[in-house]
Design an enzyme around this catalytic site. Sequence first.
Site, PDB file in Angstrom:
ATOM      1  N   SER A 152       0.830  -1.202   0.000  1.00  0.00           N
ATOM      2  CA  SER A 152       0.000   0.000   0.000  1.00  0.00           C
ATOM      3  C   SER A 152       0.873   1.264   0.000  1.00  0.00           C
ATOM      4  CB  SER A 152      -0.962  -0.044   1.191  1.00  0.00           C
ATOM      5  OG  SER A 152      -2.017   0.868   1.018  1.00  0.00           O
ATOM      6  N   HIS A 186      -7.528  -5.923  -0.036  1.00  0.00           N
ATOM      7  CA  HIS A 186      -6.339  -5.073   0.040  1.00  0.00           C
ATOM      8  C   HIS A 186      -5.269  -5.660   0.953  1.00  0.00           C
ATOM      9  CE1 HIS A 186      -3.954  -1.485  -0.217  1.00  0.00           C
ATOM     10  NE2 HIS A 186      -4.111  -1.172   1.062  1.00  0.00           N
TER      11      HIS A 186
END
Length: 258
Positions: free
Chosen positions: A89, A234
Amino acid sequence: MKLNARLQTAQQLTSNSPIVLIHGLFGSLDNLGVLARSLGQDHPLLQIDLRNHGLSPRSEEMNYSAMAQDVVETLDEYGIKKAIIIGHSMGGKVAMALTAVAPERIDKLVLIDIAPVDYQVRRHDEIFEAINAVSRANVKTRQQAAVIMREHLNEEGVIQFLLKSFSDGEWKFNVPVLWEQYENIVGWKNIPAWNEPALFIRGGASPYVDESHREQLLSQFPQARAHVVAGAGHWVHAEKPDAVLRAIHRFIGESAAN
């Protein structure tokens, strides 16, 4: 800026390249532990707290060029000339920015569920609300904080992840600066093409990397390889660690053989 970091030697005698693990927003050097436990068997391993996170220094400045330079200075501190860089991320964006700041320091590059794009979307406002509610309540324990956070957040996994950075009534990340600099964190300024292989691992159910990002991604990373992990979001490395580790080991192994 020299960052707080943890260096561990490989569990087995090896000449393999060191690996640097870089966490995402609201995280710390412990976040990629599931990867560290496997990769650290065959590689020296450096886990870092990014600026304004964990035990690293605080700063009003929060952009990817500065954060990449932090990584360079930390590599210097530990005498690491070149490393395999793995980031998730926000940490993946730091890793990508490193290709523009100090490409000679990168052996291989692995990006987990992130693209080199300006997302132009606020995904974390509810998280900030929950964090600030805990601070206003002046509670001291994680159990007390969890009760408050559940009033704002429905995902227990997210709550437990955030609470890893809550200790003795204090957050281990710099909440005001992360809020003020949020546009820089979700944003991105295109960088010169990096003409080396880069592995992009994404969760099949995650919105962070999709077909709309393809052109911009390939313009900056022409030799990008994609690996999609079905049924993961994610937090793909936490949800499907075995699949992620297989992809990383294969990529590193292929690269070493060349």
